[in-house]
Motif scaffolding. Structure first.
Motif, PDB file in Angstrom:
ATOM      1  N   ALA A 181       0.947  -1.260   0.204  1.00 49.84           N
ATOM      2  CA  ALA A 181       0.083  -0.060   0.075  1.00 49.84           C
ATOM      3  C   ALA A 181       0.733   1.443  -0.115  1.00 49.84           C
ATOM      4  N   GLN A 182       1.966   1.171   0.740  1.00 49.08           N
ATOM      5  CA  GLN A 182       2.962   2.182   1.025  1.00 49.08           C
ATOM      6  C   GLN A 182       3.394   2.746  -0.485  1.00 49.08           C
ATOM      7  N   ALA A 183       3.852   1.555  -1.489  1.00 50.76           N
ATOM      8  CA  ALA A 183       4.579   1.938  -2.488  1.00 50.76           C
ATOM      9  C   ALA A 183       3.313   2.426  -3.598  1.00 50.76           C
ATOM     10  N   GLY A 184       2.402   1.969  -3.373  1.00 49.86           N
ATOM     11  CA  GLY A 184       1.023   2.345  -4.466  1.00 49.86           C
ATOM     12  C   GLY A 184       0.725   3.955  -3.883  1.00 49.86           C
ATOM     13  N   LEU A 194      -3.955  -7.125  -0.158  1.00 50.75           N
ATOM     14  CA  LEU A 194      -3.062  -6.603   0.691  1.00 50.75           C
ATOM     15  C   LEU A 194      -3.027  -7.722   1.895  1.00 50.75           C
ATOM     16  N   LEU A 195      -4.291  -8.204   2.501  1.00 52.34           N
ATOM     17  CA  LEU A 195      -4.280  -9.278   3.458  1.00 52.34           C
ATOM     18  C   LEU A 195      -3.652 -10.379   3.047  1.00 52.34           C
ATOM     19  N   ALA A 196      -3.517 -10.931   1.782  1.00 50.03           N
ATOM     20  CA  ALA A 196      -2.874 -12.021   1.433  1.00 50.03           C
ATOM     21  C   ALA A 196      -1.376 -11.858   1.626  1.00 50.03           C
ATOM     22  N   GLU A 244     -11.109   5.399   1.686  1.00 57.13           N
ATOM     23  CA  GLU A 244     -10.678   6.743   1.632  1.00 57.13           C
ATOM     24  C   GLU A 244      -9.627   6.797   0.834  1.00 57.13           C
ATOM     25  N   ASP A 245      -8.509   6.058   0.863  1.00 53.67           N
ATOM     26  CA  ASP A 245      -7.162   5.870   0.078  1.00 53.67           C
ATOM     27  C   ASP A 245      -7.392   5.878  -1.366  1.00 53.67           C
ATOM     28  N   LEU A 246      -8.677   4.879  -1.881  1.00 52.09           N
ATOM     29  CA  LEU A 246      -8.705   4.885  -3.084  1.00 52.09           C
ATOM     30  C   LEU A 246      -9.373   6.182  -3.756  1.00 52.09           C
TER      31      LEU A 246
END
Ligand code: DC
Length: 220
Positions: A75-78, A144-146, A158-160
């Motif tokens: 998520a951070q890289a995204g 991300l959970l995987a 919110e992020d999306l």
């Protein structure tokens, strides 16, 4: 044959691009990974992704073979990718290599945000893939959970929304559908149904190309 697959984050465009590339025996480039690699390199070297000059220098040095690191999917890289992708100098540093990939003999499949509009406006077929923000948030959360990363549903939505807004409103190469793109909403479709719908569009285009009939959508 050049196939451009653009769309929003977690819309299913990456999965579709892989399947289409395999079905037609074409090389595939996930162009989001380029921006992710630049964003992650900035974070790892302690630089602020907002720093355009530093990010452009990283982009100029980027090797396409550096794109299979697992961390690029985080998520951070995204989030960092979306920031560096708004810098015109970063986009400029990456454009020629993406265009060369698209124009290799035999063609290619590229997925991203600006393939049909900027990188390969002459693509034989263009797609714009989208889905509701709730469905995309669920898909991204599961991915991300995987990987062992847990993000709440509200935070993911919110992020999306923030990412979509940044990608769509940037001045240089904003994320948007080319006027001649085939639009697919994947909210209620599984990956197989998305693939079948896209394949039908590719087959129709191939038929029209071979028959020498102008595409009614206006694409060449
Ligand atoms: O598709 P993705 O989530 O891996 O993309 C990461 C970020 O990179 C996203 O915020 C938009 C940006 N991007 C872009 O601006 N142009 C592309 N061709 C591909 C991705």
């Amino acid at each position: 044959m050049i196939i451009a697959i653009d769309g929003s984050t977690a819309s299913g465009k990456g999965t579709l691009a892989k399947r289409i590339a395999a079905a037609y025996g074409l090389p595939h480039l996930d162009t989001g990974l380029l921006y992710r690699a630049v964003g992650l390199a900035m974070l790892e070297s302690g630089e602020d992704p907002e720093n355009q000059a530093a990010a452009a220098a990283v982009a100029a040095r980027l090797e396409f073979r550096d794109l299979d690191r697992r961390e690029l999917r985080s998520a951070q890289a995204g989030a960092a990718a979306s920031v560096v992708a708004a810098h015109p100098e970063v986009r400029r540093a990456l454009i020629d290599r993406q265009r060369s990939f698209a124009r290799q003999p035999g063609g290619a499949v590229l997925d991203g945000r600006d393939i049909g509009t900027v990188i390969a406006p002459d693509a034989d077929i263009k797609f714009w893939i989208d889905a509701s923000v709730e469905v995309r948030a669920n898909r991204r959360r599961r991915e991300l959970l995987a990987r062992g990363e847990e993000v709440s549903s509200a935070r993911m939505i919110e992020d999306l929304i923030a990412r979509d807004e940044r990608d769509r409103s940037r001045a240089d190469a904003p994320a948007r559908a080319a006027p001649d793109a085939v639009r697919l909403d994947t909210s209620d479709l599984d990956p197989e149904q998305v693939f079948q719908a896209a394949r039908l569009a590719v087959e129709t285009k191939l038929f029209l190309m071979h028959a020498g009939t102008p595409d009614p959508r206006g694409a060449s």
